[in-house]
Motif scaffolding. Structure first.
Motif, short mmCIF file in Angstrom:
data_model
loop_
_atom_site.label_atom_id
_atom_site.label_comp_id
_atom_site.label_asym_id
_atom_site.label_seq_id
_atom_site.Cartn_x
_atom_site.Cartn_y
_atom_site.Cartn_z
N LEU A 154 6.91 15.20 8.38
CA LEU A 154 6.09 15.38 9.37
C LEU A 154 5.06 13.44 8.99
CD1 LEU A 154 4.44 18.49 9.03
CD2 LEU A 154 6.26 18.08 10.91
N ASP A 155 4.63 13.17 10.44
CA ASP A 155 3.60 11.88 10.58
C ASP A 155 2.28 12.63 9.54
OD1 ASP A 155 2.74 13.21 12.89
OD2 ASP A 155 4.18 11.92 13.68
N LEU A 156 1.78 11.47 10.09
CA LEU A 156 0.31 11.95 9.32
C LEU A 156 -0.53 12.34 10.68
CD1 LEU A 156 -0.98 8.77 8.14
CD2 LEU A 156 -0.82 10.65 6.71
N ALA A 157 -0.59 12.49 12.17
CA ALA A 157 -0.95 12.63 12.59
C ALA A 157 -0.36 14.31 13.09
CB ALA A 157 -1.16 12.79 13.92
N ALA A 158 1.03 14.27 12.72
CA ALA A 158 0.95 16.71 11.99
C ALA A 158 0.85 17.00 11.27
CB ALA A 158 2.87 16.59 11.97
N TRP A 159 0.85 16.86 10.13
CA TRP A 159 0.25 16.55 8.82
C TRP A 159 -1.19 16.83 9.43
CZ3 TRP A 159 2.61 19.03 5.73
CH2 TRP A 159 3.50 18.65 4.35
N ALA A 160 -2.11 16.40 9.85
CA ALA A 160 -3.84 16.43 10.28
C ALA A 160 -3.69 17.81 10.46
CB ALA A 160 -4.29 15.50 10.37
N ALA A 161 -2.93 18.23 12.28
CA ALA A 161 -2.94 19.05 12.92
C ALA A 161 -2.33 20.56 12.35
CB ALA A 161 -1.89 18.43 14.45
N ASP A 162 -0.92 20.25 11.44
CA ASP A 162 -0.10 21.48 11.78
C ASP A 162 -0.80 21.76 9.67
OD1 ASP A 162 0.78 21.64 13.13
OD2 ASP A 162 2.69 21.43 12.88
N GLY A 163 -0.93 20.65 8.74
CA GLY A 163 -1.31 21.23 7.61
C GLY A 163 -3.03 20.70 6.91
N LEU A 214 -5.46 21.66 9.32
CA LEU A 214 -6.63 22.62 9.41
C LEU A 214 -5.82 24.02 9.32
CD1 LEU A 214 -7.95 21.92 12.33
CD2 LEU A 214 -5.96 22.58 13.57
N ALA A 215 -5.23 24.03 8.97
CA ALA A 215 -4.67 25.72 7.89
C ALA A 215 -5.80 25.95 7.83
CB ALA A 215 -3.02 25.39 7.38
N ILE A 216 -5.90 24.58 6.35
CA ILE A 216 -7.00 25.37 5.72
C ILE A 216 -8.75 25.90 6.41
CG2 ILE A 216 -9.03 24.24 3.86
CD1 ILE A 216 -6.60 22.92 2.87
N VAL A 239 -1.32 29.45 12.15
CA VAL A 239 -0.88 31.08 12.17
C VAL A 239 -1.28 31.38 10.78
CG1 VAL A 239 -0.23 33.14 12.88
CG2 VAL A 239 0.08 30.84 14.34
N ALA A 240 -0.15 30.77 9.46
CA ALA A 240 -0.25 30.78 8.13
C ALA A 240 -1.67 31.24 7.78
CB ALA A 240 0.55 30.54 7.30
N GLY A 241 -2.76 30.04 8.26
CA GLY A 241 -3.76 30.31 7.71
C GLY A 241 -5.18 31.86 7.98
N VAL A 242 -4.66 32.10 9.50
CA VAL A 242 -5.27 33.06 9.71
C VAL A 242 -4.31 34.74 8.99
CG1 VAL A 242 -6.07 34.59 12.18
CG2 VAL A 242 -5.39 32.12 11.85
N LEU A 243 -3.58 34.77 8.76
CA LEU A 243 -2.95 35.90 8.15
C LEU A 243 -3.27 35.81 6.63
CD1 LEU A 243 0.32 35.96 9.68
CD2 LEU A 243 -1.26 37.64 10.40
N LEU A 244 -3.15 34.19 6.31
CA LEU A 244 -3.56 35.07 4.40
C LEU A 244 -5.47 34.99 4.44
CD1 LEU A 244 -2.17 31.65 3.27
CD2 LEU A 244 -1.85 33.71 2.87
N GLY A 245 -6.49 34.95 5.92
CA GLY A 245 -7.63 35.11 4.95
C GLY A 245 -7.55 36.40 6.00
N PRO A 264 -16.82 23.97 2.11
CA PRO A 264 -16.95 22.45 2.16
C PRO A 264 -15.62 21.39 1.84
CG PRO A 264 -17.32 23.38 0.73
CD PRO A 264 -17.50 24.24 0.91
N ILE A 265 -14.09 21.96 1.61
CA ILE A 265 -13.47 21.32 2.13
C ILE A 265 -12.91 20.94 3.14
CG2 ILE A 265 -10.66 21.17 1.36
CD1 ILE A 265 -11.68 22.15 -1.48
N SER A 266 -12.97 22.30 4.33
CA SER A 266 -12.03 22.52 5.26
C SER A 266 -13.49 21.54 6.15
CB SER A 266 -12.84 23.97 5.92
OG SER A 266 -12.77 24.23 7.10
N ALA A 267 -14.48 21.61 5.93
CA ALA A 267 -15.39 21.04 7.08
C ALA A 267 -15.60 19.70 6.74
CB ALA A 267 -16.88 21.71 7.09
N GLY A 268 -15.15 19.32 5.11
CA GLY A 268 -15.70 17.56 5.18
C GLY A 268 -14.26 17.06 4.85
N ILE A 269 -13.36 17.21 5.02
CA ILE A 269 -12.27 16.97 4.89
C ILE A 269 -11.56 17.29 6.16
CG2 ILE A 269 -10.09 16.58 3.97
CD1 ILE A 269 -11.14 16.66 1.29
N ALA A 270 -10.61 18.44 6.36
CA ALA A 270 -9.53 18.99 6.74
C ALA A 270 -10.44 18.75 8.23
CB ALA A 270 -9.43 20.52 6.80
#
Length: 438
Positions: A81-90, A92-94, A251-257, A283-289
């Motif tokens: 994946l490119d960086l944009a896809a890692w940001a949107a899929d990876g 954002l899962a956090i 979706v995996a992030g939601v199900l894990l939560g 903090p990881i979600s709001a400050g980085i992801a």
């Protein structure tokens, strides 16, 4: 010979990284990032930087950065994946994991534990998808753009919550819970629409396989086993398999939560595990992801676009009208009808004007809308470029209209909060609660 030098006299190694002063600073930074206004501000800052860069003379460098593939060897697992896809899929899962934790807390012990209240945002999400799709189809009936009917149906949960956090310091907590539930259901339905109507390479086996690490993750957290060396690899495996299936990996992030228990396990526990993990990961979600995601998602370039042709394009009109008007009519109308003719109830702290502001806020479509546009018309096509302009315009208009409504409501709630703190005679009872009948 044994070293008997007193401990206090021994030379000490340099442990500055682990010094006592560093930990309070780290905790302070984490606490700052847990503040919703800070997280929302960082997201909006990332989006503004992206928009400025993408519409500057250096737009090619922005596009090149987003298109860079850091790991070309992951093709077998669809991870090249490119960086944009890692940001949107990876990344954002956090964010979606934290959302899943918060949403489950609301359903189990929060504002939405009453089914009569929980039903409203769920039905609102369905109405908020159906009406924009109908508006788009009505505008494009008989044309070439019918394949884009699902573009205005999506709500961008990250941007919507960020705007609400920045402008809604005194709004009722139930309003955020309503928007959170609505947006999550909207996202799940939008992903279902993509899987059915816009995905040619759906693979059911990886999807079924992803349920195994999710189940093991759930078993461990239900037993209060929070071993990071087990939970993180399980979460990464679930994400990888979900992504390989063709279903949006968030979706995996939601199900894990949703697997994490909310209620306290032992009498001595001060908080449930869901609240504990949310506190750790926010903090990881709001400050980085989320800011990084916004930086790569919001860079829509309008340089060289024929604005005259864009505003008359039926695709653009259908997308913008669906986001700005369709979302409001669908969400507000379905909520009102359900509350009017059934036992479903709006939270007693929420007014219909508050709900109007949230319905407008749901018109921020952005990420999923842009994704559906690419899948419908193909990336780089004239139709896709027009979709980007329409999604940007519709999302900005919706955000501005929602801001006008919710800022006024926030000011009213702030005055109420200030009045409730006035105690002129210092008897411990605020004056607003004292009767004047002596």
């Amino acid at each position: 010979m044994t070293d008997r030098t007193p401990h206090a006299d021994r030379p000490r190694p340099n442990r500055r990284f682990f010094s006592r002063t560093s930990w309070p600073e780290a905790r302070f930074l984490a606490d700052v990032l847990r503040t919703e206004t800070v997280g929302g501000g960082l997201l909006l800052l990332g989006a503004m930087i992206a928009l400025t860069w993408a519409n500057s003379p250096w737009e090619s460098s922005y596009a090149a950065l987003g298109a860079w593939v850091p790991w070309s060897g992951g093709a077998a697992l669809h991870l090249d994946l490119d960086l944009a896809a890692w940001a949107a899929d990876g990344l954002l899962a956090i964010f979606f994991f934290v959302v899943g934790l918060e949403l489950k807390r609301e359903f189990v012990a929060g504002e939405l534990r009453d089914p009569r209240r929980a039903a409203l945002p769920v039905v609102a999400a369905v109405g908020g998808m159906a009406v924009p799709a109908l508006i788009y189809l009505a505008v494009n009936l008989g044309g070439d753009g019918l394949r884009g009917w699902a573009i205005p149906t999506a709500t961008d949960i990250a941007f919507a919550l960020a705007v609400l956090a920045v402008i809604g310091s005194h709004l009722p907590q139930g309003l955020r819970a309503f928007l959170l539930t609505l947006a999550v259901v909207d996202d799940l339905l939008a992903i279902t629409v993509i899987a059915i109507f816009y995905t040619d390479d759906f693979s059911p086996l990886p999807l079924l396989a992803s349920l195994v690490p999710i189940a093991v993750f759930g078993l461990l957290v239900q037993r209060r086993k929070t071993w990071w060396w087990a939970l993180i690899p399980l979460a990464a495996t679930a994400w990888t398999l979900m992504h390989a299936s063709g279903v949006h990996a968030t979706v995996a992030g939601v199900l894990l939560g949703f697997t994490v228990p909310v209620l306290r396990g032992k009498a001595g526990d001060s908080h449930g595990l869901a609240e504990h993990l949310e506190h750790r990961w926010r903090p990881i979600s709001a400050g980085i992801a989320v800011p990084v995601f916004a930086f790569f998602a919001a860079g829509v370039s309008l340089r060289g676009a024929d604005l005259g042709a864009i505003v008359t394009d039926p695709i653009v009109i259908g997308v913008a009208a669906g986001l700005v008007f369709g979302k409001v009519v669908g969400i507000f109308g379905s909520t009102y009808l359900l509350a009017r003719f059934t036992r479903a109830q709006l939270d007693e702290d929420i007014t219909w004007t508050d709900l109007l502001g949230v319905a407008l806020l749901a018109g921020i479509g952005f990420t999923v809308s842009l994704l559906i546009g690419e899948l419908a018309f193909g990336p780089g096509t004239d139709a896709d470029d027009n979709v980007k302009a329409a999604v940007l315009a519709g999302s900005v208009i919706s955000a501005l209209l929602a801001t006008v409504v919710l800022v006024r409501r926030n000011a009213a709630y702030r005055r109420i909060a200030q009045a409730e703190q006035v105690d002129a005679d210092r008897d411990g009872v605020p004056d607003v609660y004292q009767r004047g009948d002596g």
